[in-house]
Design a protein around this motif. Sequence first.
Motif, PDB file in Angstrom:
ATOM      1  N   HIS A 116       0.819  -1.204   0.000  1.00 54.78           N
ATOM      2  CA  HIS A 116       0.000   0.000   0.000  1.00 54.78           C
ATOM      3  C   HIS A 116       0.859   1.263   0.000  1.00 54.78           C
ATOM      4  CE1 HIS A 116      -3.211  -2.799   0.908  1.00 54.78           C
ATOM      5  NE2 HIS A 116      -2.520  -3.229   1.947  1.00 54.78           N
ATOM      6  N   TYR A 117       0.499   2.212  -0.883  1.00 55.65           N
ATOM      7  CA  TYR A 117       1.256   3.452  -1.004  1.00 55.65           C
ATOM      8  C   TYR A 117       0.308   4.644  -1.080  1.00 55.65           C
ATOM      9  CZ  TYR A 117       4.958   0.275  -2.640  1.00 55.65           C
ATOM     10  OH  TYR A 117       5.872  -0.740  -2.761  1.00 55.65           O
ATOM     11  N   ASP A 118       0.706   5.759  -0.445  1.00 55.19           N
ATOM     12  CA  ASP A 118       0.083   7.036  -0.761  1.00 55.19           C
ATOM     13  C   ASP A 118       0.594   7.475  -2.127  1.00 55.19           C
ATOM     14  OD1 ASP A 118      -1.208   7.147   1.660  1.00 55.19           O
ATOM     15  OD2 ASP A 118       0.196   8.556   2.576  1.00 55.19           O
ATOM     16  N   GLU A 119      -0.224   8.237  -2.850  1.00 51.88           N
ATOM     17  CA  GLU A 119       0.214   8.710  -4.174  1.00 51.88           C
ATOM     18  C   GLU A 119       1.539   9.464  -4.104  1.00 51.88           C
ATOM     19  OE1 GLU A 119      -2.599   9.413  -7.670  1.00 51.88           O
ATOM     20  OE2 GLU A 119      -3.372  10.693  -6.067  1.00 51.88           O
ATOM     21  N   LYS A 120       1.726  10.248  -3.063  1.00 51.89           N
ATOM     22  CA  LYS A 120       2.942  11.067  -2.964  1.00 51.89           C
ATOM     23  C   LYS A 120       4.208  10.231  -2.877  1.00 51.89           C
ATOM     24  CE  LYS A 120       2.629  11.587   2.086  1.00 51.89           C
ATOM     25  NZ  LYS A 120       3.781  10.730   2.405  1.00 51.89           N
ATOM     26  N   ASP A 121       4.075   8.953  -2.540  1.00 54.98           N
ATOM     27  CA  ASP A 121       5.243   8.094  -2.378  1.00 54.98           C
ATOM     28  C   ASP A 121       5.579   7.302  -3.646  1.00 54.98           C
ATOM     29  OD1 ASP A 121       5.541   8.872   0.291  1.00 54.98           O
ATOM     30  OD2 ASP A 121       4.075   7.390   0.955  1.00 54.98           O
ATOM     31  N   LEU A 122       4.843   7.545  -4.723  1.00 53.45           N
ATOM     32  CA  LEU A 122       5.071   6.836  -5.982  1.00 53.45           C
ATOM     33  C   LEU A 122       5.484   7.825  -7.070  1.00 53.45           C
ATOM     34  CD1 LEU A 122       1.984   4.453  -5.927  1.00 53.45           C
ATOM     35  CD2 LEU A 122       4.375   3.765  -5.659  1.00 53.45           C
ATOM     36  N   THR A 123       6.525   7.513  -7.799  1.00 50.37           N
ATOM     37  CA  THR A 123       6.985   8.366  -8.894  1.00 50.37           C
ATOM     38  C   THR A 123       6.431   7.875 -10.226  1.00 50.37           C
ATOM     39  OG1 THR A 123       8.961   7.051  -9.351  1.00 50.37           O
ATOM     40  CG2 THR A 123       9.140   8.757  -7.642  1.00 50.37           C
ATOM     41  N   LYS A 124       6.589   8.716 -11.221  1.00 48.94           N
ATOM     42  CA  LYS A 124       6.234   8.320 -12.584  1.00 48.94           C
ATOM     43  C   LYS A 124       6.994   7.058 -12.982  1.00 48.94           C
ATOM     44  CE  LYS A 124       6.876   9.971 -17.340  1.00 48.94           C
ATOM     45  NZ  LYS A 124       7.268  11.128 -18.180  1.00 48.94           N
ATOM     46  N   GLU A 125       8.264   7.003 -12.644  1.00 48.63           N
ATOM     47  CA  GLU A 125       9.094   5.841 -13.000  1.00 48.63           C
ATOM     48  C   GLU A 125       8.595   4.576 -12.298  1.00 48.63           C
ATOM     49  OE1 GLU A 125      10.846   9.409 -14.176  1.00 48.63           O
ATOM     50  OE2 GLU A 125      10.298   8.844 -12.110  1.00 48.63           O
ATOM     51  N   ASP A 126       8.160   4.724 -11.037  1.00 48.37           N
ATOM     52  CA  ASP A 126       7.576   3.585 -10.323  1.00 48.37           C
ATOM     53  C   ASP A 126       6.378   3.035 -11.080  1.00 48.37           C
ATOM     54  OD1 ASP A 126       9.338   3.754  -8.135  1.00 48.37           O
ATOM     55  OD2 ASP A 126       8.014   5.124  -7.040  1.00 48.37           O
ATOM     56  N   ASN A 158       0.082  15.835 -21.904  1.00 52.13           N
ATOM     57  CA  ASN A 158       1.012  14.989 -22.648  1.00 52.13           C
ATOM     58  C   ASN A 158       1.535  13.923 -21.694  1.00 52.13           C
ATOM     59  OD1 ASN A 158       3.478  13.912 -23.710  1.00 52.13           O
ATOM     60  ND2 ASN A 158       4.558  15.707 -22.913  1.00 52.13           N
ATOM     61  N   ILE A 159       1.080  12.694 -21.894  1.00 51.10           N
ATOM     62  CA  ILE A 159       1.538  11.580 -21.056  1.00 51.10           C
ATOM     63  C   ILE A 159       2.400  10.665 -21.927  1.00 51.10           C
ATOM     64  CG2 ILE A 159       0.874   9.723 -19.486  1.00 51.10           C
ATOM     65  CD1 ILE A 159       0.068  12.603 -18.648  1.00 51.10           C
ATOM     66  N   ASN A 160       3.709  10.886 -21.859  1.00 50.08           N
ATOM     67  CA  ASN A 160       4.673  10.094 -22.629  1.00 50.08           C
ATOM     68  C   ASN A 160       4.416  10.129 -24.133  1.00 50.08           C
ATOM     69  OD1 ASN A 160       6.040   9.181 -20.217  1.00 50.08           O
ATOM     70  ND2 ASN A 160       4.287   7.832 -19.872  1.00 50.08           N
ATOM     71  N   MET A 161       3.826  11.234 -24.602  1.00 50.99           N
ATOM     72  CA  MET A 161       3.664  11.479 -26.036  1.00 50.99           C
ATOM     73  C   MET A 161       4.080  12.927 -26.315  1.00 50.99           C
ATOM     74  SD  MET A 161       0.115   9.445 -26.996  1.00 50.99           S
ATOM     75  CE  MET A 161       0.376   9.602 -28.779  1.00 50.99           C
ATOM     76  N   PRO A 162       5.345  13.266 -26.075  1.00 49.21           N
ATOM     77  CA  PRO A 162       5.771  14.674 -26.144  1.00 49.21           C
ATOM     78  C   PRO A 162       5.596  15.300 -27.517  1.00 49.21           C
ATOM     79  CG  PRO A 162       7.671  13.191 -25.981  1.00 49.21           C
ATOM     80  CD  PRO A 162       6.454  12.366 -25.700  1.00 49.21           C
ATOM     81  N   ASP A 163       5.767  14.524 -28.587  1.00 52.61           N
ATOM     82  CA  ASP A 163       5.625  15.098 -29.928  1.00 52.61           C
ATOM     83  C   ASP A 163       4.204  15.609 -30.162  1.00 52.61           C
ATOM     84  OD1 ASP A 163       8.236  14.479 -30.373  1.00 52.61           O
ATOM     85  OD2 ASP A 163       7.858  12.732 -31.648  1.00 52.61           O
ATOM     86  N   LEU A 192       0.813  23.437 -19.845  1.00 59.34           N
ATOM     87  CA  LEU A 192       1.198  22.154 -20.430  1.00 59.34           C
ATOM     88  C   LEU A 192       1.578  21.197 -19.300  1.00 59.34           C
ATOM     89  CD1 LEU A 192       1.871  20.401 -22.936  1.00 59.34           C
ATOM     90  CD2 LEU A 192       4.183  21.342 -22.846  1.00 59.34           C
ATOM     91  N   THR A 193       0.917  20.042 -19.257  1.00 58.59           N
ATOM     92  CA  THR A 193       1.142  19.061 -18.203  1.00 58.59           C
ATOM     93  C   THR A 193       1.705  17.765 -18.787  1.00 58.59           C
ATOM     94  OG1 THR A 193      -0.655  19.887 -16.821  1.00 58.59           O
ATOM     95  CG2 THR A 193       0.038  17.629 -16.433  1.00 58.59           C
ATOM     96  N   ASP A 194       2.778  17.269 -18.171  1.00 60.12           N
ATOM     97  CA  ASP A 194       3.318  15.975 -18.591  1.00 60.12           C
ATOM     98  C   ASP A 194       3.315  14.984 -17.422  1.00 60.12           C
ATOM     99  OD1 ASP A 194       5.333  16.929 -16.995  1.00 60.12           O
ATOM    100  OD2 ASP A 194       6.909  16.812 -18.508  1.00 60.12           O
ATOM    101  N   TYR A 195       2.402  15.230 -16.458  1.00 59.40           N
ATOM    102  CA  TYR A 195       2.318  14.386 -15.269  1.00 59.40           C
ATOM    103  C   TYR A 195       0.927  13.773 -15.159  1.00 59.40           C
ATOM    104  CZ  TYR A 195       1.976  13.017 -10.370  1.00 59.40           C
ATOM    105  OH  TYR A 195       1.765  12.292  -9.215  1.00 59.40           O
ATOM    106  N   LYS A 229       0.293   6.077 -21.642  1.00 62.07           N
ATOM    107  CA  LYS A 229       0.534   6.894 -22.836  1.00 62.07           C
ATOM    108  C   LYS A 229      -0.770   7.540 -23.295  1.00 62.07           C
ATOM    109  CE  LYS A 229       3.550   5.502 -25.795  1.00 62.07           C
ATOM    110  NZ  LYS A 229       4.277   4.802 -26.899  1.00 62.07           N
ATOM    111  N   GLY A 230      -0.684   8.853 -23.619  1.00 64.26           N
ATOM    112  CA  GLY A 230      -1.861   9.537 -24.140  1.00 64.26           C
ATOM    113  C   GLY A 230      -1.608  11.025 -24.257  1.00 64.26           C
ATOM    114  N   PHE A 231      -2.543  11.719 -24.907  1.00 63.70           N
ATOM    115  CA  PHE A 231      -2.496  13.179 -24.946  1.00 63.70           C
ATOM    116  C   PHE A 231      -3.914  13.715 -25.101  1.00 63.70           C
ATOM    117  CE2 PHE A 231      -2.647  12.421 -29.470  1.00 63.70           C
ATOM    118  CZ  PHE A 231      -3.141  13.560 -30.061  1.00 63.70           C
ATOM    119  N   GLY A 232      -4.112  14.968 -24.711  1.00 56.46           N
ATOM    120  CA  GLY A 232      -5.434  15.540 -24.788  1.00 56.46           C
ATOM    121  C   GLY A 232      -5.511  16.903 -24.141  1.00 56.46           C
ATOM    122  N   ILE A 233      -6.699  17.264 -23.662  1.00 58.15           N
ATOM    123  CA  ILE A 233      -6.920  18.604 -23.122  1.00 58.15           C
ATOM    124  C   ILE A 233      -7.827  18.545 -21.901  1.00 58.15           C
ATOM    125  CG2 ILE A 233      -6.646  19.790 -25.338  1.00 58.15           C
ATOM    126  CD1 ILE A 233      -9.729  19.943 -25.492  1.00 58.15           C
TER     127      ILE A 233
END
Length: 282
Positions: free
Chosen positions: A37-47, A233-238, A258-261, A273-277
């Motif tokens: 069990h984890y709080d969101e704050k304790d998990l990174t994008k890489e995790d 932008n979620i892992n779709m920077p282009d 612009l958000t990439d998180y 992976k995804g992108f939108g508004i």
Amino acid sequence: MEKIGLLMDSTSLTRDDLLEYGFIKMVQLKVDVDNHHYDEKDLTKEDMLGYIFEGKNLLTSQPSPAEFLHAYKEFFEEGYTHVITIVLSHKISGTYQSALIGKSMIDFDIEVDVHAPNTASFGVALGIKQIAESIAQGASFEALTTRYHALFKDPKVSFTLGDLMNLFRGGRLNRVQALLGKILRVKPVIEMIDGKLELVRKERTNIACMDFFMGLIDNYVSRYKKVYLDIININMPDWGAKLLEAVKEKYKQIDIYLTDYLSPVFYSHLGNKGFGIAIVAE
């Protein structure tokens, strides 16, 4: 004299500038990773990317009423007289109910309003940014409530995903639809409709998805004096960059972020992976 605090949930911490306001506090949603069990704050994008790649069993849960009560008590002890609580849609999470129960347990003198607009994550963060600016400028609690209802009257979150199988696991598609989408390389477009995630379109290309998003922005610009836009932008920077460029070229009056998180809770449900508004307007 009013001293006003703002309480939010962790799924809406999608932009670092919210951390600049000393009157904002946060309650944490949880992610269960193979019974750890984890709080969101304790998990990174890489995790989260690692857990998704490894096929870990991911479950999520809302904060408890006691956690909300603790936050309200902290505000009270710091001299706050009022708290505006804004959390993600009650139709996709029990967080709103926990916030209300926590409020009912208050036995100290503080006024708390609890709100759950028909949006989530990026959409909530956009509105919270504007509410925070109003608090910083000295707005009254009554004025904040009025602005909340104006900002969240007609929110929009719309995005496409890189993998339909995450929607299948979340119950949004059946297995046949998900497999056919993967084989045919269909691009699903997901929206928050009345506070729930819904599959609204299936496009064949990212360009078609981008054109659809631009059409949504056109609609808001034509109807509102002020439009606040978050390009996701979620892992779709282009594609995030292409959408940003197209919006900047067409509109000069839109407030753009612009958000990439993506929060760990939504990684669990939507994939990597995804992108939108996201849009709020007034």
